[in-house]
Design an enzyme around this catalytic site. Structure first.
Site, PDB file in Angstrom:
ATOM      1  N   GLU A 244      -0.851  -4.010  11.962  1.00 21.35           N
ATOM      2  CA  GLU A 244      -0.153  -5.260  11.642  1.00 21.35           C
ATOM      3  C   GLU A 244       0.280  -6.090  12.845  1.00 21.35           C
ATOM      4  O   GLU A 244       0.509  -7.284  12.708  1.00 21.35           O
ATOM      5  CB  GLU A 244       1.075  -5.009  10.745  1.00 21.35           C
ATOM      6  CG  GLU A 244       0.723  -4.587   9.334  1.00 21.35           C
ATOM      7  CD  GLU A 244       1.926  -4.559   8.413  1.00 21.35           C
ATOM      8  OE1 GLU A 244       3.071  -4.551   8.904  1.00 21.35           O
ATOM      9  OE2 GLU A 244       1.728  -4.542   7.192  1.00 21.35           O
TER      10      GLU A 244
ATOM     11  N   TRP B   3       0.823  -1.217   0.000  1.00 20.99           N
ATOM     12  CA  TRP B   3       0.000   0.000   0.000  1.00 20.99           C
ATOM     13  C   TRP B   3       0.855   1.265   0.000  1.00 20.99           C
ATOM     14  O   TRP B   3       0.310   2.362   0.126  1.00 20.99           O
ATOM     15  CB  TRP B   3      -0.946  -0.008   1.208  1.00 20.99           C
ATOM     16  CG  TRP B   3      -0.284   0.243   2.544  1.00 20.99           C
ATOM     17  CD1 TRP B   3       0.951  -0.140   2.945  1.00 20.99           C
ATOM     18  CD2 TRP B   3      -0.864   0.947   3.643  1.00 20.99           C
ATOM     19  NE1 TRP B   3       1.192   0.258   4.237  1.00 20.99           N
ATOM     20  CE2 TRP B   3       0.086   0.933   4.692  1.00 20.99           C
ATOM     21  CE3 TRP B   3      -2.086   1.580   3.859  1.00 20.99           C
ATOM     22  CZ2 TRP B   3      -0.150   1.530   5.934  1.00 20.99           C
ATOM     23  CZ3 TRP B   3      -2.326   2.167   5.096  1.00 20.99           C
ATOM     24  CH2 TRP B   3      -1.370   2.144   6.120  1.00 20.99           C
ATOM     25  N   ASP B   4       2.167   1.107  -0.187  1.00 25.14           N
ATOM     26  CA  ASP B   4       3.056   2.265  -0.112  1.00 25.14           C
ATOM     27  C   ASP B   4       2.756   3.310  -1.177  1.00 25.14           C
ATOM     28  O   ASP B   4       3.170   4.464  -1.056  1.00 25.14           O
ATOM     29  CB  ASP B   4       4.511   1.802  -0.216  1.00 25.14           C
ATOM     30  CG  ASP B   4       4.892   0.865   0.910  1.00 25.14           C
ATOM     31  OD1 ASP B   4       5.684   1.247   1.770  1.00 25.14           O
ATOM     32  OD2 ASP B   4       4.370  -0.264   0.928  1.00 25.14           O
TER      33      ASP B   4
ATOM     34  N   LYS C 114       2.304  -1.352  15.926  1.00 28.30           N
ATOM     35  CA  LYS C 114       3.549  -1.222  15.168  1.00 28.30           C
ATOM     36  C   LYS C 114       3.633   0.154  14.524  1.00 28.30           C
ATOM     37  O   LYS C 114       4.696   0.778  14.483  1.00 28.30           O
ATOM     38  CB  LYS C 114       3.583  -2.304  14.077  1.00 28.30           C
ATOM     39  CG  LYS C 114       4.748  -2.196  13.106  1.00 28.30           C
ATOM     40  CD  LYS C 114       4.627  -3.241  12.006  1.00 28.30           C
ATOM     41  CE  LYS C 114       5.722  -3.110  10.961  1.00 28.30           C
ATOM     42  NZ  LYS C 114       5.573  -4.100   9.877  1.00 28.30           N
ATOM     43  N   GLN C 115       2.491   0.640  14.034  1.00 31.20           N
ATOM     44  CA  GLN C 115       2.459   1.904  13.307  1.00 31.20           C
ATOM     45  C   GLN C 115       1.049   2.474  13.382  1.00 31.20           C
ATOM     46  O   GLN C 115       0.146   1.868  13.953  1.00 31.20           O
ATOM     47  CB  GLN C 115       2.866   1.686  11.860  1.00 31.20           C
ATOM     48  CG  GLN C 115       2.002   0.680  11.126  1.00 31.20           C
ATOM     49  CD  GLN C 115       2.571   0.272   9.781  1.00 31.20           C
ATOM     50  OE1 GLN C 115       3.497   0.869   9.273  1.00 31.20           O
ATOM     51  NE2 GLN C 115       2.008  -0.770   9.196  1.00 31.20           N
TER      52      GLN C 115
END
Length: 809
Positions: free
Chosen positions: A501, A362-363, A622-623
């Site tokens: 994630e 998805w970057d 994680k993010q």
């Protein structure tokens, strides 16, 4: 910092422990292919952990599948391919000893990545075990002017000795995919060498082919040798060692003399447009190519043209300028005009290494916003990469009993799901199940990218031919994910994984996935609204055709509207959005204890698994997950979505959620700091700047401890550019097509200037602490509409006109 230092990354000593990192950062590419910054005299090695050199050449969009036996099971992975090493150039002394940088005494060393010109220069002096002192200077470039060409040039000076040496110049096909240590157990033998040989008097070629996808690639080289600027006819012989083919060129060199070696390489693939016989085409390209100097000149001109539209100038006190340019540089090496007719998009690690096996995720969500304002035709081309894989996306949706098109979490050649079934935890050495393929929000990202591209470009032809069909197909899929909950009187989405994630299932559950990830649910509601608006505003002939093709009915549209009004959003308390249903019941983690025990806890998931535990038990991320909402959507857009859904929303809700989740995030992804910095840019400037600096330095300093060696983090690099390009300028496009600016410079930046490409127009923007200067430089129309939010006023600028605004920073 002097001007020239703002355009270079330089190293003044050789450090074997840092070499893999430098090879990633010094990668040269042109959007068609790229080669890591390994020394040309470094032999291909499969021992990534102990050998400091890893040459790698990667072609955009070319993958290969292999089966491997791992943890007593057979798995299949598709990977970007490491192609034969065209850089191979070294020498040996008369006694047969081969030069090795790691076996000589280095007296001086300097390496420079020239960002302005796209060249890597290395020069050093050394003393071997016989006391012979020499100086070697090299320069290389991967041509931005001709995507098939690359050049390498040597100057070797004998400082205190005379004697015979033999130049070895060739192509090394003894390569595998072994650039990521945790993939060691995976099969890396992607290539078959079909043919190799010599041609003309100075040429060699190698024909290789991927074992499964059957993509053919031919590399051809020409090697010229000149002594003391005199062209001499040197005897040369062809030597083949396995799949290493080289010329052996003996040279008698005297004390004080300089030997120049020039190497030109051409590369062609069976996927290229306009090719006939690959071997003939590659050989002709090399034979007909001009001198190395002329190739470099054309290359520099092409880079100058790119920088004229892509450079961002800043005045800050932290070395920000050169790092920002480094990030722009690497973005342009993956997404350049050379990419325009290729069936590719942007791999998460660029063309710089083999992490994530070169797959796309998805970057694009972080990368396309930058390209939209620089060279939007590249975004259009990369959106087509998704369109051409709609058939596979529809097949995937049907196989899971969904409708529409379900794009994969990880995508490679044909759009099949390439996410790993199991992955290795290097902390424990165990292979564990990987359920990250349940990140269905990748489809939201693609829809968001389509909408963003259209708002900035107003590219109606793209929407007619590609964009609308993708948008509606994704909407069909997302709508089919939702089920109605009679008790809640709302729609919900189950068995997914959010952007975080770390959480892939509930504690002690054998069933993968989570229910009602807030980010996914809210963004699905957003997609429904956008799809309905698109359906209402596109010309009737387009809609009538798509309605028939996709079997869209008035009932479908009514269902989309109902979803936009009745999606469920879980909350914890006091306006805190619950990351997913059940998140509030998880345990709080003793962060201090883990920091004291492990120091760096960015990859907390690996640490917990090595202890026999799992992040599924804890309130850890994680993010950014919930905070992605504030990264993608404006306050007005959020207000509209919440109001439509029937939930209360006030701007202070954003601050509450930022504070809550910042305390529970380990920043295990380079993207995490970027998103957190973005959402804090106006409310928590000091912390925002700290996180931005960390994101800016994340690859150069390899803050994750070894991940950059496997390829740069292109999403994070592009995101830092976008932070400056959009967050600090406050650039956004309203529903009427007006480009608004709302500057807010951090305290640490005193000056910012850049050019925004908007709907065929070029707008120069210059911002200081108190003044905004705009100039309409050129374009396809005679005027552009620009608004300054603080003044709440729209200005129409004709080409050549400029305007100054005073504003409060």
């Amino acid at each position: 910092m002097p001007e020239n230092q703002d355009w270079q990354i330089a190293y003044d000593h050789y450090d074997p422990k840092q070499q893999h990192l430098r090879e990633s950062l010094c990668t040269l590419g042109n959007g068609y292919f790229a080669s890591r910054g390994a020394f040309e005299f470094a032999e291909v090695s499969y021992d990534f952990k102990n050998n400091p050199h890893y040459p790698g050449t990667y072609l955009a969009g070319i993958f290969n599948k292999l089966k491997s036996t791992v943890a007593d099971r057979e798995i299949e992975n598709e990977s970007i391919v490491n192609w034969p090493n065209w850089l191979y150039l070294t020498f040996e002394y008369a006694d047969g000893s081969l030069f090795s940088l790691d076996e000589v005494e280095i007296l001086t060393f300097h390496q420079q990545l020239n960002l302005r010109e796209g060249q890597l220069k290395t020069d050093f002096t050394f003393r071997d075990d016989q006391g012979r002192e020499s100086k070697l200077a090299s320069v290389r470039a991967v041509s931005m002017a001709d995507r098939h060409l690359a050049v390498l040039e040597w100057e070797l000076k004998a400082i205190n000795w005379s004697g015979e040496i033999t130049i070895l110049s060739g192509i090394d096909g003894n390569v595998k995919n072994k650039g990521v240590p945790r993939y060691d157990d995976l099969n890396g033998d992607h290539l078959e060498i079909i043919e190799q040989g010599a041609y003309d008097e100075e040429g060699l070629y190698m024909h290789s082919c991927t074992s499964y996808s059957e993509v053919n690639v031919v590399q051809a080289i020409r090697t010229e040798v000149v002594l003391e600027n005199e062209s001499i006819s040197f005897d040369r012989q062809v030597k083949e060692k396995d799949h290493l083919i080289m010329y052996r060129i003996p040279v008698n060199i005297k004390r004080g003399q300089t030997l120049k070696v020039s190497k030109v390489m051409a590369i062609f693939t069976s996927k290229d447009a306009g090719v006939g016989n690959l071997i003939v085409d590659a050989q002709r390209k090399v034979s007909d190519s001009p001198s190395v100097k002329d190739i470099q000149t054309s290359h520099c001109i092409a880079w100058k043209a790119l920088w004229n539209r892509s450079d961002i100038k800043v005045k800050a006190s932290n070395g920000m300028q050169v790092l920002l340019r480094l990030h722009i540089f690497h973005l342009l090496q993956v997404a350049s005009p050379n990419t325009l007719d290729l069936d590719v998009s942007v791999p998460s690690r660029g063309l710089h290494g083999e992490a994530y096996r070169g797959n796309l995720m998805w970057d694009e969500l972080y990368i396309f916003p930058v390209i939209n304002y620089m060279k939007p035709s590249i975004t259009q081309n990369m959106l087509k990469y998704r369109f051409y894989r709609m058939g596979e996306a529809r097949r995937a949706a049907r196989s899971h009993h969904y409708k529409g098109a379900m794009f994969p979490w990880q995508s490679g050649s044909n759009g099949q799901e390439n996410a790993q079934e199991i992955h290795l935890n290097p902390e424990s050495g165990r292979w564990i199940p990987d359920d990250t393929h349940l990140q269905r929000h990748v489809n939201v990202a693609i829809a968001f990218n389509i909408r963003s591209y259209f708002k900035i470009t107003n590219d109606q032809i793209f929407m007619e031919d590609y964009g609308a069909e993708m948008m509606f197909s994704i909407t069909q899929f997302l709508a089919s994910l939702a089920t109605y909950n009679d008790e809640k009187k709302r729609y919900e989405i189950k068995h997914v994984v959010g952007p975080d994630e770390y959480h892939t299932s509930y504690p002690d559950s054998d069933e993968p996935g989570l229910n009602n990830n807030a980010y996914t649910n809210i963004m699905v509601a957003w997609v429904m609204k956008q799809a309905l608006k698109m359906h209402d505003t596109l010309p009737r002939f387009i809609i009538e055709n798509l309605d028939k093709k996709l079997s869209l009915t008035s009932d479908n549209l009514a269902y989309w509207k109902e979803l936009s009004e009745k999606m469920y959003i879980p909350f914890i308390e006091d306006g805190i959005i619950e990351q997913f249903e059940g998140y509030s019941e998880l345990k709080e983690l003793d962060w201090e204890a883990y920091r004291n025990k492990y120091g760096n806890i960015q990859r907390l998931d690996r640490i917990l698994e090595s202890e026999g535990d799992t992040p599924n038990r804890y309130k850890v991320s994680k993010q950014a997950d919930v905070l992605m909402l504030f990264y993608l959507l404006t306050v007005d857009e959020l207000q509209d979505i919440f109001n439509t859904l029937g939930y209360s929303f006030t701007p202070d809700l954003i601050i509450k959620n930022i504070v809550y989740y910042e305390e529970r995030t380990s920043h295990g992804s380079t993207l995490s700091r970027l998103v957190h910095s973005w959402v804090m840019a106006r409310a928590h400037r000091k912390l925002s700047w700290k996180l931005f600096e960390e994101a800016l330095k994340s690859d150069v300093e390899d803050i994750q401890g070894g991940t950059t060696t496997e390829g740069i983090h292109l999403g994070a690099m592009a995101g830092t550019i976008d932070m400056v390009q959009r967050a600090y300028t406050g650039a956004y496009v309203d529903e009427n097509g007006v480009l608004w600016l709302d500057p807010s410079l951090p305290h640490e930046i005193n000056f910012l200037s850049l050019t925004l490409r908007y709907r065929g127009q070029c707008l120069y923007v210059q911002i200081t602490k108190s003044e905004l200067y705009l100039r309409h430089e050129e374009g396809w129309k005679d005027h552009i509409c620009i608004g300054l939010k603080q003044k709440d006023k729209v200005h129409s600028l004709s080409i050549g006109e400029s305007v100054n605004f005073d504003y409060k920073n």
